[in-house]
Design a protein around this motif. Structure first.
Motif, short mmCIF file in Angstrom:
data_model
loop_
_atom_site.label_atom_id
_atom_site.label_comp_id
_atom_site.label_asym_id
_atom_site.label_seq_id
_atom_site.Cartn_x
_atom_site.Cartn_y
_atom_site.Cartn_z
N LEU A 72 0.84 -1.19 0.00
CA LEU A 72 0.00 0.00 0.00
C LEU A 72 0.87 1.24 0.00
N PRO A 73 0.39 2.32 -0.63
CA PRO A 73 -0.99 2.57 -1.03
C PRO A 73 -1.38 2.05 -2.41
N VAL A 74 -0.49 1.34 -3.11
CA VAL A 74 -0.78 0.86 -4.46
C VAL A 74 -1.84 -0.25 -4.41
N LEU A 75 -2.82 -0.17 -5.30
CA LEU A 75 -3.81 -1.22 -5.49
C LEU A 75 -3.89 -1.51 -6.99
N PRO A 76 -3.20 -2.56 -7.45
CA PRO A 76 -3.05 -2.81 -8.89
C PRO A 76 -4.24 -3.54 -9.52
N PHE A 77 -5.41 -2.90 -9.46
CA PHE A 77 -6.61 -3.52 -10.00
C PHE A 77 -7.34 -2.54 -10.90
N GLU A 78 -8.25 -3.07 -11.70
CA GLU A 78 -9.02 -2.24 -12.64
C GLU A 78 -9.94 -1.29 -11.88
N ASN A 79 -10.23 -0.17 -12.51
CA ASN A 79 -11.17 0.78 -11.93
C ASN A 79 -12.56 0.15 -11.79
N GLU A 80 -13.23 0.47 -10.68
CA GLU A 80 -14.59 0.02 -10.41
C GLU A 80 -14.72 -1.49 -10.60
N PHE A 81 -13.84 -2.23 -9.97
CA PHE A 81 -13.79 -3.69 -10.15
C PHE A 81 -14.47 -4.45 -9.00
N PHE A 82 -14.44 -3.89 -7.79
CA PHE A 82 -14.89 -4.63 -6.61
C PHE A 82 -16.23 -4.13 -6.08
N ASP A 83 -17.02 -5.09 -5.57
CA ASP A 83 -18.28 -4.76 -4.91
C ASP A 83 -18.07 -4.45 -3.43
N VAL A 84 -17.10 -5.11 -2.84
CA VAL A 84 -16.80 -4.91 -1.41
C VAL A 84 -15.28 -4.91 -1.24
N ILE A 85 -14.78 -3.96 -0.47
CA ILE A 85 -13.38 -3.94 -0.08
C ILE A 85 -13.30 -4.04 1.43
N HIS A 86 -12.59 -5.05 1.90
CA HIS A 86 -12.45 -5.30 3.33
C HIS A 86 -10.99 -5.06 3.73
N CYS A 87 -10.80 -4.33 4.81
CA CYS A 87 -9.45 -3.98 5.25
C CYS A 87 -9.42 -4.01 6.77
N SER A 88 -8.81 -5.05 7.33
CA SER A 88 -8.83 -5.24 8.78
C SER A 88 -7.43 -5.08 9.37
N HIS A 89 -7.29 -4.10 10.25
CA HIS A 89 -6.05 -3.85 10.98
C HIS A 89 -4.87 -3.65 10.04
N VAL A 90 -5.05 -2.68 9.16
CA VAL A 90 -4.02 -2.33 8.18
C VAL A 90 -3.71 -0.84 8.21
N VAL A 91 -4.74 0.01 8.20
CA VAL A 91 -4.52 1.44 8.01
C VAL A 91 -3.71 2.07 9.14
N GLU A 92 -3.71 1.46 10.32
CA GLU A 92 -2.93 2.02 11.42
C GLU A 92 -1.42 1.89 11.19
N HIS A 93 -1.04 1.14 10.17
CA HIS A 93 0.37 0.98 9.81
C HIS A 93 0.82 2.00 8.75
N LEU A 94 -0.09 2.87 8.32
CA LEU A 94 0.20 3.80 7.23
C LEU A 94 0.50 5.20 7.74
N GLN A 95 1.49 5.83 7.11
CA GLN A 95 1.73 7.25 7.34
C GLN A 95 0.58 8.06 6.74
N PRO A 96 0.32 9.28 7.22
CA PRO A 96 -0.82 10.06 6.73
C PRO A 96 -0.90 10.21 5.21
N GLN A 97 0.23 10.48 4.54
CA GLN A 97 0.17 10.64 3.08
C GLN A 97 -0.18 9.31 2.40
N ASP A 98 0.38 8.22 2.91
CA ASP A 98 0.04 6.90 2.36
C ASP A 98 -1.42 6.57 2.62
#
Length: 221
Positions: A72-98
């Motif tokens: 992250l922050p890269v997500l190498p997928f097509e635009n408007e591809f997913f119906d649901v995105i799940h992200c558990s206990h990940v964002v707390e590892h990111l710097q504000p810009q990321d």
């Protein structure tokens, strides 16, 4: 009113929140998939699993169809591809810009009408016990940058204004045991407080601290 099922640090009750928004034909992205616990909980082997640990990715590929390695922050997928995105206990590892760039990329790959489900800790006494934790992000961050709330106070451009908060559930920890440290305090006021506290405890009541949350956001047109 505290919901007893959320007085836990187990992830399964919060997995269920995400599962409530997943249909049989939903394309689901699990970011920071780890050992694949979320897909196992949902009994699905067709989720798209994305993780930054190459050893974890190699393990996941033995049991799942769609496994991707990346950071992250890269997500190498097509635009408007997913119906649901799940992200558990990940964002707390990111710097504000990321974190900001992550939200930009999530918005790109999530379908209109889709759901973003994020679980993350708040700032509590054990937050920085994990040295990989960078920053606790409060749920209002997502409302400001995705839902168009309080735009006048933003220091960065909003990622979107088209999301709506569908659900917010907090995670709790029963901190009653921490008060036992003060049981031998000679201060009369402390002892009176503890006396009242223990009476309430016998009735099944306790003292609870918010330690995290799961937020569900829907992307509208």
């Amino acid at each position: 009113m505290i919901k007893k099922e959320y007085v836990t640090h187990k992830r399964e009750p919060f997995f269920q929140i995400a599962l409530d928004y997943i249909k049989d034909d939903s394309k689901v992205l699990d970011i920071g998939a780890g050992n694949g616990d979320f897909s196992k909980y949902c009994d699905r082997d067709d989720f798209y699993l994305y993780d930054g640990n190459i050893k974890t990715v190699e393990y996941l590929k033995k049991y799942h169809k769609n496994v991707f390695h990346g950071m992250l922050p890269v997500l190498p997928f097509e635009n408007e591809f997913f119906d649901v995105i799940h992200c558990s206990h990940v964002v707390e590892h990111l710097q504000p810009q990321d974190m900001y760039d992550f939200l930009v990329n999530v918005d790109k790959v999530l379908k209109t009408g889709g759901y973003l489900v994020i679980s993350t800790p708040l700032l509590w006494s054990g937050f920085y016990n994990d040295l990989s934790h960078v920053k606790p992000y409060r749920p209002f961050v997502f409302e400001k940058y995705l839902c168009g709330i309080h735009l006048e106070s933003l220091t960065r451009s909003p990622v979107s204004i088209n999301y709506k908060k569908e659900r917010l559930e907090f995670r709790y920890l029963n901190t009653s045991k921490e008060l036992e440290f003060y049981s031998f305090d000679k201060n009369i006021f402390v002892r009176v407080f503890l006396s009242c506290f223990y009476r309430l405890k016998k009735r099944g009541l306790g003292i609870y601290s918010k330690t995290g949350y799961t937020i569900v956001l829907k992307k509208n047109g």
